[in-house]
Design a protein around this motif. Structure first.
Motif, PDB file in Angstrom:
ATOM      1  N   UNK A   3       0.816  -1.208   0.000  1.00  0.00           N
ATOM      2  CA  UNK A   3       0.000   0.000   0.000  1.00  0.00           C
ATOM      3  C   UNK A   3       0.853   1.264   0.000  1.00  0.00           C
ATOM      4  N   UNK A   4       0.243   2.344  -0.426  1.00  0.00           N
ATOM      5  CA  UNK A   4       0.830   3.674  -0.361  1.00  0.00           C
ATOM      6  C   UNK A   4      -0.155   4.562   0.375  1.00  0.00           C
ATOM      7  N   UNK A   5       0.347   5.363   1.328  1.00  0.00           N
ATOM      8  CA  UNK A   5      -0.540   6.253   2.058  1.00  0.00           C
ATOM      9  C   UNK A   5       0.153   7.565   2.365  1.00  0.00           C
ATOM     10  N   UNK A   6      -0.664   8.566   2.646  1.00  0.00           N
ATOM     11  CA  UNK A   6      -0.184   9.884   3.070  1.00  0.00           C
ATOM     12  C   UNK A   6      -0.506  10.030   4.548  1.00  0.00           C
ATOM     13  N   UNK A   7       0.489  10.460   5.327  1.00  0.00           N
ATOM     14  CA  UNK A   7       0.264  10.661   6.754  1.00  0.00           C
ATOM     15  C   UNK A   7       1.245  11.687   7.290  1.00  0.00           C
ATOM     16  N   UNK A   8       0.979  12.142   8.492  1.00  0.00           N
ATOM     17  CA  UNK A   8       1.826  13.150   9.110  1.00  0.00           C
ATOM     18  C   UNK A   8       2.951  12.549   9.921  1.00  0.00           C
ATOM     19  N   UNK A   9       4.054  13.285   9.983  1.00  0.00           N
ATOM     20  CA  UNK A   9       5.200  12.904  10.803  1.00  0.00           C
ATOM     21  C   UNK A   9       5.508  14.056  11.746  1.00  0.00           C
ATOM     22  N   UNK A  10       5.939  13.705  12.945  1.00  0.00           N
ATOM     23  CA  UNK A  10       6.317  14.709  13.936  1.00  0.00           C
ATOM     24  C   UNK A  10       7.789  14.487  14.288  1.00  0.00           C
ATOM     25  N   UNK A  11       8.604  15.516  14.050  1.00  0.00           N
ATOM     26  CA  UNK A  11      10.028  15.487  14.361  1.00  0.00           C
ATOM     27  C   UNK A  11      10.218  16.241  15.669  1.00  0.00           C
ATOM     28  N   UNK A  12      10.545  15.525  16.743  1.00  0.00           N
ATOM     29  CA  UNK A  12      10.696  16.134  18.063  1.00  0.00           C
ATOM     30  C   UNK A  12      12.124  16.604  18.283  1.00  0.00           C
ATOM     31  N   UNK A  13      13.073  15.882  17.715  1.00  0.00           N
ATOM     32  CA  UNK A  13      14.482  16.280  17.742  1.00  0.00           C
ATOM     33  C   UNK A  13      15.004  16.209  16.319  1.00  0.00           C
ATOM     34  N   UNK A  14      16.233  16.630  16.120  1.00  0.00           N
ATOM     35  CA  UNK A  14      16.811  16.613  14.776  1.00  0.00           C
ATOM     36  C   UNK A  14      17.165  15.206  14.315  1.00  0.00           C
ATOM     37  N   UNK A  15      17.042  14.210  15.199  1.00  0.00           N
ATOM     38  CA  UNK A  15      17.410  12.836  14.831  1.00  0.00           C
ATOM     39  C   UNK A  15      16.296  11.823  15.072  1.00  0.00           C
ATOM     40  N   UNK A  16      15.084  12.286  15.366  1.00  0.00           N
ATOM     41  CA  UNK A  16      14.001  11.333  15.617  1.00  0.00           C
ATOM     42  C   UNK A  16      12.679  11.840  15.055  1.00  0.00           C
ATOM     43  N   UNK A  17      11.836  10.890  14.691  1.00  0.00           N
ATOM     44  CA  UNK A  17      10.518  11.215  14.154  1.00  0.00           C
ATOM     45  C   UNK A  17       9.535  10.134  14.558  1.00  0.00           C
ATOM     46  N   UNK A  18       8.280  10.536  14.737  1.00  0.00           N
ATOM     47  CA  UNK A  18       7.189   9.612  15.029  1.00  0.00           C
ATOM     48  C   UNK A  18       6.121   9.790  13.965  1.00  0.00           C
ATOM     49  N   UNK A  19       5.633   8.662  13.473  1.00  0.00           N
ATOM     50  CA  UNK A  19       4.605   8.671  12.447  1.00  0.00           C
ATOM     51  C   UNK A  19       3.476   7.761  12.924  1.00  0.00           C
ATOM     52  N   UNK A  20       2.272   8.302  12.956  1.00  0.00           N
ATOM     53  CA  UNK A  20       1.088   7.536  13.332  1.00  0.00           C
ATOM     54  C   UNK A  20       0.025   7.774  12.280  1.00  0.00           C
ATOM     55  N   UNK A  21      -0.680   6.702  11.900  1.00  0.00           N
ATOM     56  CA  UNK A  21      -1.777   6.839  10.947  1.00  0.00           C
ATOM     57  C   UNK A  21      -2.849   5.817  11.272  1.00  0.00           C
ATOM     58  N   UNK A  22      -4.081   6.287  11.413  1.00  0.00           N
ATOM     59  CA  UNK A  22      -5.203   5.370  11.527  1.00  0.00           C
ATOM     60  C   UNK A  22      -5.533   4.924  10.114  1.00  0.00           C
ATOM     61  N   UNK A  23      -5.484   3.613   9.879  1.00  0.00           N
ATOM     62  CA  UNK A  23      -5.637   3.073   8.537  1.00  0.00           C
ATOM     63  C   UNK A  23      -7.086   2.707   8.243  1.00  0.00           C
ATOM     64  N   UNK A  24      -7.484   2.934   7.009  1.00  0.00           N
ATOM     65  CA  UNK A  24      -8.804   2.541   6.538  1.00  0.00           C
ATOM     66  C   UNK A  24      -8.635   1.360   5.577  1.00  0.00           C
ATOM     67  N   UNK A  25      -9.729   0.764   5.171  1.00  0.00           N
ATOM     68  CA  UNK A  25      -9.651  -0.347   4.209  1.00  0.00           C
ATOM     69  C   UNK A  25      -8.963   0.095   2.923  1.00  0.00           C
TER      70      UNK A  25
END
Length: 183
Positions: free
Chosen positions: A102-124
């Motif tokens: 699959x391919x999806x678009x979602x947001x990423x949050x960069x809290x420091x210059x070396x780390x990122x968190x990505x969360x996405x609620x997925x649909x069918x």
């Protein structure tokens, strides 16, 4: 912000920050036993996953200051919150067993210059050929990706059911249906 050479609130440039997540990485994916939670997922076992993250065209810097109000005016105070950067990313998820494609678009949050968190609620629609048929009809499926951890980039598909905040707090539950570490 789109200037790749201009420093961001995290102290690095756009281009430097994107090296944390952008690119193709692969690693082992472990499908967990899921029959009691969801129908249609692969049986327990290991395969490989390839995660490709494409460079966004822009990022948004978040610089917050919060006010703590009190009913006593002399106790009011201003609190500086941590700065962070957010970006919308296009992500490809492909498992060698073909279950995840699959391919999806979602947001990423960069809290420091070396780390990122990505969360996405997925649909069918986000899952391609992977069938998500949870035992609890109100359950949701969430993608979690963490970059900048000591073990390398980590990922999971998490079933969330009931009243939970997504971190396992509350009366709901969170169950990892698939986990992976990217190399």
């Amino acid at each position: 912000m789109t200037d790749k050479d201009e420093p961001l609130v995290l102290g690095v440039t756009f281009g430097e920050l994107m090296t944390v997540v952008v690119g193709e990485r692969s690693g082992p994916l472990q499908w967990e036993a899921s029959e009691s939670y969801v129908r249609g997922f692969p049986p327990s076992g290991e395969t490989r996953i390839t995660v490709t993250v494409y460079e966004p065209s822009m990022v948004q810097e978040i610089d917050l200051e919060r006010a703590e109000s009190s009913r006593f005016p002399w106790l009011n105070e201003r609190i500086d919150c941590s700065d962070w950067v957010e970006a919308d990313l296009e992500i490809d998820l492909r498992s060698d067993d073909g279950a995840l494609d699959t391919t999806l678009m979602t947001g990423a949050k960069f809290i420091t210059s070396t780390s990122a968190s990505i969360y996405a609620d997925l649909t069918e629609e986000d899952l391609g050929d992977l069938i998500f048929d949870p035992v609890d009809p109100d359950a949701t499926l969430r993608l979690q990706l963490s970059y900048g951890t000591a073990d390398g980039p980590l990922g999971a598909l998490v079933l969330r059911s009931g009243s939970s905040d997504g971190e396992g707090n509350g009366v709901g539950m969170s169950v990892e249906l698939a986990t992976w570490t990217l190399e």
